[in-house]
Design a protein around this motif. Structure first.
Motif, PDB file in Angstrom:
ATOM      1  N   LEU A  76       0.807  -1.217   0.000  1.00  0.00           N
ATOM      2  CA  LEU A  76       0.000   0.000   0.000  1.00  0.00           C
ATOM      3  C   LEU A  76       0.843   1.271   0.000  1.00  0.00           C
ATOM      4  CD1 LEU A  76      -2.730   1.390   0.078  1.00  0.00           C
ATOM      5  CD2 LEU A  76      -2.797   1.023   2.559  1.00  0.00           C
ATOM      6  N   ASP A  77       1.906   1.303   0.789  1.00  0.00           N
ATOM      7  CA  ASP A  77       2.703   2.527   0.856  1.00  0.00           C
ATOM      8  C   ASP A  77       3.361   2.861  -0.469  1.00  0.00           C
ATOM      9  OD1 ASP A  77       4.463   0.360   1.014  1.00  0.00           O
ATOM     10  OD2 ASP A  77       5.929   1.497   2.185  1.00  0.00           O
ATOM     11  N   MET A  78       3.643   1.837  -1.287  1.00  0.00           N
ATOM     12  CA  MET A  78       4.220   2.072  -2.598  1.00  0.00           C
ATOM     13  C   MET A  78       3.244   2.836  -3.493  1.00  0.00           C
ATOM     14  SD  MET A  78       5.388  -0.711  -5.488  1.00  0.00           S
ATOM     15  CE  MET A  78       3.684  -1.092  -5.914  1.00  0.00           C
ATOM     16  N   TYR A  79       1.982   2.420  -3.497  1.00  0.00           N
ATOM     17  CA  TYR A  79       0.975   3.103  -4.305  1.00  0.00           C
ATOM     18  C   TYR A  79       0.704   4.514  -3.777  1.00  0.00           C
ATOM     19  CZ  TYR A  79      -0.040  -1.606  -6.111  1.00  0.00           C
ATOM     20  OH  TYR A  79       0.047  -2.851  -6.685  1.00  0.00           O
ATOM     21  N   ARG A  84       1.275  10.330  -4.393  1.00  0.00           N
ATOM     22  CA  ARG A  84       1.683  11.528  -3.652  1.00  0.00           C
ATOM     23  C   ARG A  84       2.758  12.312  -4.402  1.00  0.00           C
ATOM     24  NH1 ARG A  84       3.655  10.449   2.293  1.00  0.00           N
ATOM     25  NH2 ARG A  84       1.685  11.335   3.030  1.00  0.00           N
ATOM     26  N   THR A  85       3.699  11.613  -5.046  1.00  0.00           N
ATOM     27  CA  THR A  85       4.772  12.295  -5.768  1.00  0.00           C
ATOM     28  C   THR A  85       4.345  12.749  -7.156  1.00  0.00           C
ATOM     29  OG1 THR A  85       5.615  10.193  -6.648  1.00  0.00           O
ATOM     30  CG2 THR A  85       6.547  10.966  -4.552  1.00  0.00           C
ATOM     31  N   GLY A  86       3.199  12.224  -7.639  1.00  0.00           N
ATOM     32  CA  GLY A  86       2.737  12.582  -8.975  1.00  0.00           C
ATOM     33  C   GLY A  86       3.351  11.757 -10.074  1.00  0.00           C
ATOM     34  N   ILE A  87       4.162  10.758  -9.713  1.00  0.00           N
ATOM     35  CA  ILE A  87       4.796   9.926 -10.728  1.00  0.00           C
ATOM     36  C   ILE A  87       3.785   8.966 -11.342  1.00  0.00           C
ATOM     37  CG2 ILE A  87       5.576   7.913  -9.409  1.00  0.00           C
ATOM     38  CD1 ILE A  87       7.692  10.057 -11.828  1.00  0.00           C
ATOM     39  N   THR A  88       2.670   8.720 -10.620  1.00  0.00           N
ATOM     40  CA  THR A  88       1.487   8.041 -11.149  1.00  0.00           C
ATOM     41  C   THR A  88       0.321   9.001 -10.979  1.00  0.00           C
ATOM     42  OG1 THR A  88       2.320   5.847 -10.546  1.00  0.00           O
ATOM     43  CG2 THR A  88      -0.042   6.045 -10.923  1.00  0.00           C
ATOM     44  N   LYS A 139       0.234  -0.380 -22.777  1.00  0.00           N
ATOM     45  CA  LYS A 139       1.462   0.317 -22.415  1.00  0.00           C
ATOM     46  C   LYS A 139       1.085   1.394 -21.395  1.00  0.00           C
ATOM     47  CE  LYS A 139       1.343   4.088 -25.808  1.00  0.00           C
ATOM     48  NZ  LYS A 139       2.135   4.877 -26.767  1.00  0.00           N
ATOM     49  N   GLY A 140       2.087   2.057 -20.840  1.00  0.00           N
ATOM     50  CA  GLY A 140       1.795   3.162 -19.935  1.00  0.00           C
ATOM     51  C   GLY A 140       1.092   2.764 -18.668  1.00  0.00           C
ATOM     52  N   SER A 141       1.332   1.547 -18.191  1.00  0.00           N
ATOM     53  CA  SER A 141       0.677   1.082 -16.981  1.00  0.00           C
ATOM     54  C   SER A 141       1.645   1.110 -15.796  1.00  0.00           C
ATOM     55  CB  SER A 141       0.115  -0.326 -17.168  1.00  0.00           C
ATOM     56  OG  SER A 141      -0.728  -0.690 -16.077  1.00  0.00           O
ATOM     57  N   ASN A 142       1.154   0.652 -14.656  1.00  0.00           N
ATOM     58  CA  ASN A 142       1.933   0.601 -13.422  1.00  0.00           C
ATOM     59  C   ASN A 142       1.697  -0.734 -12.732  1.00  0.00           C
ATOM     60  OD1 ASN A 142       3.181   3.453 -12.829  1.00  0.00           O
ATOM     61  ND2 ASN A 142       1.124   3.883 -13.606  1.00  0.00           N
ATOM     62  N   HIS A 143       2.376  -0.962 -11.620  1.00  0.00           N
ATOM     63  CA  HIS A 143       2.235  -2.208 -10.870  1.00  0.00           C
ATOM     64  C   HIS A 143       0.756  -2.485 -10.619  1.00  0.00           C
ATOM     65  CE1 HIS A 143       2.549  -5.042  -7.496  1.00  0.00           C
ATOM     66  NE2 HIS A 143       3.800  -5.255  -7.866  1.00  0.00           N
ATOM     67  N   TYR A 144       0.283  -3.700 -10.965  1.00  0.00           N
ATOM     68  CA  TYR A 144      -1.159  -3.945 -10.910  1.00  0.00           C
ATOM     69  C   TYR A 144      -1.582  -4.989  -9.882  1.00  0.00           C
ATOM     70  CZ  TYR A 144      -0.872  -8.108 -14.083  1.00  0.00           C
ATOM     71  OH  TYR A 144      -0.620  -9.327 -14.660  1.00  0.00           O
TER      72      TYR A 144
END
Length: 383
Positions: A76-79, A84-88, A139-144
């Protein structure tokens, strides 16, 4: 024949293989709904759309409920940090770039991975029902989260479901010293009769990174073949793996067929990173890096078994029954098929009134709630 009902009864007398390294008898229990509420609140507190937070929370709950603690609250803290940083981002939605009756190419637009995953598998399911097969690449996805979550969505619709994703370079290929492949999970869910199913959900590394992290958190050694140190030498110290080392491919060393695990890792990379034109191999950002966009590639497949020989579910149940009915090598442990350990764990959770969590995990969630100023998870005594 060992039926699904028989397998579920094993939760009373057989230890769950997913918890074989830990004793969960005295762990605090949290209801599924409360875990989901907590995850949702944490995500919305940092600006995540409620519907995006719901998608993520559902995947995290399913991971812990199924016994895959490495991919549930542990993540959870990773997401939270990614949003929070705006990288996602959470101000966009996945979009279809091109499609045919049986395929679709999706741009995840850098939103949370579970949002992309649900979007893509829903398209694959629709196409499979119309054309017999649906093959969607993003493409353009994140850890799912857990790959099985998406494969099961298709299986619940009477389809074969498959899901693949590439991940950050953590795995050291056979004979190499440096990690260039991800854990690159593979999942297949196939329906049987009466709610039974085969659910394969596996990394192409010997163990998921989250399991190594949990061992470090609990100060436990890791088994042989899980990882190597910074010199490429096998180690039982999880800290050595996490600090400059790397994970080993499925099979471990070359003499135990680790090259087959490397081959499976490349298979996933081809379906995901290469086919989608997203990042791949060592070009993917490092784990928990919040300075660059992940741009992960993912693949979702749904197949209608009725497009082929009728009676798939019956044959699938027959094969699983044959396997379960084999004489076990250890008298107190029944032969299981993929998905049975998870079903045993879910039955155990239902019997206890919620998901049992290690005290360190409860403390981690409490610390996170204080940082984010959200209501902490309410625990309860196991039934």
């Amino acid at each position: 024949m060992h039926s699904l009902r028989h397998i579920l009864k094993l939760s009373k007398r057989q230890s769950n293989p997913l918890l074989r390294y830990y004793s969960s008898e005295n762990w605090d229990v949290v209801s599924n709904a409360e875990v989901k509420r907590f995850a949702r609140d944490c995500m919305t507190s940092v600006g995540t759309k409620p519907e995006h937070a719901d998608s993520l929370a559902e995947v995290l709950v399913q991971a812990d409920y199924r016994g895959h603690y490495s991919h549930g609250l542990n993540r959870l803290d990773m997401y939270v940090q990614d949003i929070r940083t705006g990288i996602t981002v959470s101000n966009k939605e996945p979009a279809v770039l091109k499609e045919t009756p049986a395929t679709a190419f999706v741009d995840g637009q850098n939103v949370l991975g579970p949002v992309v995953g649900d979007f893509c598998m829903n398209i694959a399911i629709t196409k499979a029902k119309q054309s017999g097969v649906g093959w969607v690449v993003a493409k353009g996805s994140n850890h799912y989260g857990i790959a099985g979550h998406y494969a099961i969505k298709a299986s619940d619709e009477g389809l074969l479901g498959m899901s693949f994703t590439n991940t950050s370079p953590l795995v050291v290929p056979t004979r190499a010293k440096k990690a260039i492949l991800g854990t690159n999970p593979i999942s297949l869910a196939a329906p049987g009769n009466h709610g039974d199913s085969f659910v394969l959900d596996m990394a192409t590394s010997t163990a998921a990174l989250g399991k190594i992290e949990l061992h470090e958190r609990k100060q436990l050694p890791i088994p042989n073949s899980w990882g190597v140190d910074a010199h490429g030498k096998m180690t039982n110290n999880p800290t050595d793996v996490l600090n400059g080392g790397g994970q080993m491919p499925l099979g471990g060393a070359e003499e135990t067929s680790g090259y087959k695990g490397s081959g499976l890792g490349f298979l996933v990379e081809i379906f995901c990173g290469i086919l989608s034109g997203s990042t791949y191999g060592p070009n993917i950002r490092r784990w928990k890096n919040t300075t660059t966009v992940a741009n992960l590639g993912q693949c979702f497949i749904a197949v209608d078994p009725n497009s082929f020989m009728p009676g798939f579910e019956g044959r699938m149940s027959d094969l699983m029954g044959i396997c379960r009915n084999q004489e076990p090598a250890e008298k107190d442990k029944d032969v299981l098929v993929a998905g049975d350990p998870e079903r045993i764990h879910m039955k155990m959770c239902d019997d206890r009134g919620g998901i049992p969590y290690h005290p360190n995990q409860i403390q981690y969630a409490t610390d996170l709630s204080e940082k984010l100023n959200v209501r902490p998870m309410a625990t309860q005594t196991p039934k």
